[in-house]
Each structure stands twice: as structure tokens, then as C-alpha cells.
Scaffold this motif. Structure first.
Motif, mmCIF file in Angstrom:
data_model
loop_
_atom_site.group_PDB
_atom_site.id
_atom_site.type_symbol
_atom_site.label_atom_id
_atom_site.label_comp_id
_atom_site.label_asym_id
_atom_site.label_seq_id
_atom_site.Cartn_x
_atom_site.Cartn_y
_atom_site.Cartn_z
ATOM 1 N N VAL A 204 0.833 -1.203 0.000
ATOM 2 C CA VAL A 204 0.000 0.000 0.000
ATOM 3 C C VAL A 204 0.872 1.259 0.000
ATOM 4 N N VAL A 205 0.618 2.116 -0.980
ATOM 5 C CA VAL A 205 1.321 3.395 -1.099
ATOM 6 C C VAL A 205 0.303 4.446 -1.519
ATOM 7 N N THR A 206 0.357 5.624 -0.900
ATOM 8 C CA THR A 206 -0.503 6.724 -1.331
ATOM 9 C C THR A 206 0.318 7.720 -2.134
ATOM 10 N N TYR A 207 -0.384 8.505 -2.923
ATOM 11 C CA TYR A 207 0.269 9.525 -3.732
ATOM 12 C C TYR A 207 -0.499 10.828 -3.589
ATOM 13 N N ILE A 208 0.174 11.865 -3.242
ATOM 14 C CA ILE A 208 -0.326 13.199 -2.915
ATOM 15 C C ILE A 208 -1.545 13.112 -1.997
ATOM 16 N N GLN A 209 -2.130 14.221 -1.665
ATOM 17 C CA GLN A 209 -3.159 14.277 -0.627
ATOM 18 C C GLN A 209 -4.583 14.149 -1.144
ATOM 19 N N SER A 210 -4.775 13.844 -2.422
ATOM 20 C CA SER A 210 -6.126 13.870 -2.979
ATOM 21 C C SER A 210 -6.790 12.505 -3.065
ATOM 22 N N GLY A 211 -6.296 11.537 -2.302
ATOM 23 C CA GLY A 211 -6.970 10.247 -2.252
ATOM 24 C C GLY A 211 -6.613 9.304 -3.375
ATOM 25 N N ASN A 212 -5.327 9.084 -3.566
ATOM 26 C CA ASN A 212 -4.840 8.115 -4.546
ATOM 27 C C ASN A 212 -4.075 7.049 -3.773
ATOM 28 N N VAL A 213 -4.433 5.791 -3.962
ATOM 29 C CA VAL A 213 -3.745 4.716 -3.254
ATOM 30 C C VAL A 213 -3.503 3.566 -4.227
ATOM 31 N N VAL A 214 -2.293 3.054 -4.226
ATOM 32 C CA VAL A 214 -1.971 1.868 -5.016
ATOM 33 C C VAL A 214 -1.750 0.720 -4.039
ATOM 34 N N PHE A 215 -2.149 -0.475 -4.463
ATOM 35 C CA PHE A 215 -2.096 -1.616 -3.554
ATOM 36 C C PHE A 215 -2.154 -2.912 -4.349
ATOM 37 N N SER A 216 -1.867 -4.006 -3.666
ATOM 38 C CA SER A 216 -1.993 -5.333 -4.253
ATOM 39 C C SER A 216 -3.139 -6.067 -3.582
ATOM 40 N N SER A 217 -3.878 -6.828 -4.392
ATOM 41 C CA SER A 217 -4.998 -7.611 -3.892
ATOM 42 C C SER A 217 -5.207 -8.813 -4.794
ATOM 43 N N VAL A 218 -5.602 -9.922 -4.187
ATOM 44 C CA VAL A 218 -5.943 -11.092 -5.000
ATOM 45 C C VAL A 218 -7.315 -10.908 -5.641
ATOM 46 N N GLU A 219 -8.137 -10.042 -5.045
ATOM 47 C CA GLU A 219 -9.441 -9.709 -5.635
ATOM 48 C C GLU A 219 -9.193 -8.962 -6.942
ATOM 49 N N THR A 220 -9.912 -9.316 -7.985
ATOM 50 C CA THR A 220 -9.686 -8.681 -9.285
ATOM 51 C C THR A 220 -10.841 -7.799 -9.750
ATOM 52 N N ASP A 221 -11.998 -7.904 -9.117
ATOM 53 C CA ASP A 221 -13.161 -7.136 -9.560
ATOM 54 C C ASP A 221 -13.098 -5.715 -9.001
ATOM 55 N N GLY A 222 -13.009 -4.737 -9.903
ATOM 56 C CA GLY A 222 -12.884 -3.346 -9.498
ATOM 57 C C GLY A 222 -14.084 -2.839 -8.722
ATOM 58 N N THR A 223 -15.280 -3.268 -9.092
ATOM 59 C CA THR A 223 -16.481 -2.814 -8.383
ATOM 60 C C THR A 223 -16.495 -3.347 -6.960
ATOM 61 N N THR A 224 -16.132 -4.602 -6.787
ATOM 62 C CA THR A 224 -16.062 -5.184 -5.442
ATOM 63 C C THR A 224 -15.032 -4.451 -4.598
ATOM 64 N N LEU A 225 -13.874 -4.178 -5.174
ATOM 65 C CA LEU A 225 -12.828 -3.452 -4.449
ATOM 66 C C LEU A 225 -13.286 -2.037 -4.111
ATOM 67 N N SER A 226 -13.956 -1.373 -5.044
ATOM 68 C CA SER A 226 -14.468 -0.022 -4.799
ATOM 69 C C SER A 226 -15.424 -0.011 -3.612
ATOM 70 N N THR A 227 -16.344 -0.963 -3.612
ATOM 71 C CA THR A 227 -17.341 -1.051 -2.538
ATOM 72 C C THR A 227 -16.666 -1.305 -1.192
ATOM 73 N N LYS A 228 -15.695 -2.209 -1.167
ATOM 74 C CA LYS A 228 -14.974 -2.493 0.079
ATOM 75 C C LYS A 228 -14.249 -1.254 0.594
ATOM 76 N N LEU A 229 -13.588 -0.529 -0.300
ATOM 77 C CA LEU A 229 -12.874 0.682 0.115
ATOM 78 C C LEU A 229 -13.834 1.758 0.602
ATOM 79 N N GLU A 230 -14.922 1.988 -0.117
ATOM 80 C CA GLU A 230 -15.906 2.985 0.314
ATOM 81 C C GLU A 230 -16.426 2.674 1.707
ATOM 82 N N GLN A 231 -16.779 1.420 1.937
ATOM 83 C CA GLN A 231 -17.330 1.022 3.236
ATOM 84 C C GLN A 231 -16.287 1.146 4.341
#
Length: 188
Positions: free
Chosen positions: A36-63
Motif C-alpha cells: 500500500v502506497v498513497t500519492y499526494i493528498q487527494s486520495g490516490n492509493v496503489v495496492f496489491s490484492s488477489v481480488e480482481t473485480d474493481g467494483t467489489t474493491l471499490s465497494t470495500k474501500l468505500e465502506q
């Protein structure tokens, strides 16, 4: 090697939706994601996950963000291949100033009706003397604003009805410098 980038909408903009990047890193790592690494202060995060579905990942992060902070935000998650395609598909490769080129990343495919709404906004902006351009490709809306985004007639057109109503889906915008830097972080 990192596999995804998460883009939060409206984080730390104008004193609203304040979220420290150290907190964001903890939230993302707390979901079991790694590298996990963030970039600047506007909410950008790069990470590794075995989950591949972007919508599922989006929902998990939002929650998780909502559960661990007072911030309610939309999140768009892109895989490395998707972000690579966005960068490669740039319809304005001649624009050398990254502050004049922006990408609006949408969680879902941009519908033909929304694309037509964007085209109509471009026509209205051109009728007012603007040199701004916009192109829809897949889930991305590219904006070229040679006079700057703050003075963009097209950006103003897109921010009010009917255009704003048509493109209200979960999306978030980044300038070209940020988009390409995030690609580099995914490849590091």
C-alpha cells in the motif's frame, strides 16, 4: 508488484472530506491488501490484492473509509491493465502540459447517451469560443483544456445540468501528471 489503484472522489479538496494519507494507508492495509502506497493528498492509493473485480474493491474501500472516518466518498478502482490502457489511449498525445489534460475515471462504462451529452457540451463550449476538447473512451472521459481547467468553458458546461445530471455516476478526475505517476507507482 502492485495490482490496483484506488481513486477517491473529493478527498481533501477545499477543506472538505479530510482524510490523512497515513489513515488511508491503514484503512487499505486493514482490508488485507498489501504493498500500500498513497500519492499526494487527494486520495490516490496503489495496492496489491488477489481480488480482481474493481467494483467489489471499490465497494470495500468505500465502506471501510466510511466505517473508519467521517468521510463518505465514491471510489473508482482500476487494475494495472485498465490504467495502462487509459494512458495508452490518450487521444491528445500532442498536449505537452499535463495541467491541461485531465481524465475523468468512471466506475462503469460511459453510456452512449452520456457520451452524446458530453458532445453537446463541447458544441456549446465551442459556440462560446472555447478551444477545449473532450473524448469518451470506454470508462474514461479525457478533457483537454488549453486555457487551464479553472477557466475552462467546457468544464463549466459539464458541471451544470443537463450534463452534470447525465454524468453523475461514480467518477473522479485526475490531471495527466497524476495519472501517469500512478501508472509508474503500479509498475514499481
Amino acid at each position: 508488484m502492485r495490482t490496483h489503484v484506488g481513486l477517491m472522489r473529493g478527498i481533501n479538496v477545499g477543506g472538505h472530506n479530510r482524510l490523512a494519507m497515513s489513515d488511508l494507508r491503514e484503512i487499505v492495509a486493514g482490508l488485507g491488501f498489501s504493498d500500500v502506497v498513497t500519492y499526494i493528498q487527494s486520495g490516490n492509493v496503489v495496492f496489491s490484492s488477489v481480488e480482481t473485480d474493481g467494483t467489489t474493491l471499490s465497494t470495500k474501500l468505500e465502506q471501510a473509509i466510511a466505517d473508519r472516518s467521517s468521510v463518505r466518498t465514491g471510489v473508482v478502482v482500476l487494475s494495472r491493465p485498465r490504467l495502462r490502457s487509459v494512458v495508452a489511449d490518450n487521444p491528445y498525445p500532442g498536449e505537452t502540459n499535463p495541467k491541461f489534460l485531465h481524465v475523468v475515471f468512471h466506475r462503469d462504462q460511459i453510456s452512449p447517451a452520456t457520451a452524446e451529452t458530453v458532445t453537446a457540451a463541447v458544441r456549446r463550449a465551442r459556440d462560446r469560443g472555447s478551444h477545449d476538447e473532450a473524448t469518451v473512451i470506454g470508462r474514461s472521459l479525457y478533457l483537454r483544456t488549453p486555457d487551464g481547467l479553472g477557466r475552462s468553458v467546457l468544464a463549466a458546461e459539464l458541471s451544470r445540468p443537463p450534463a452534470a445530471t447525465a454524468i453523475e455516476a461514480v467518477n473522479t478526475m485526475r490531471n495527466w501528471a497524476t495519472a501517469t505517476r500512478l501508472m509508474a507507482l503500479l509498475d514499481d
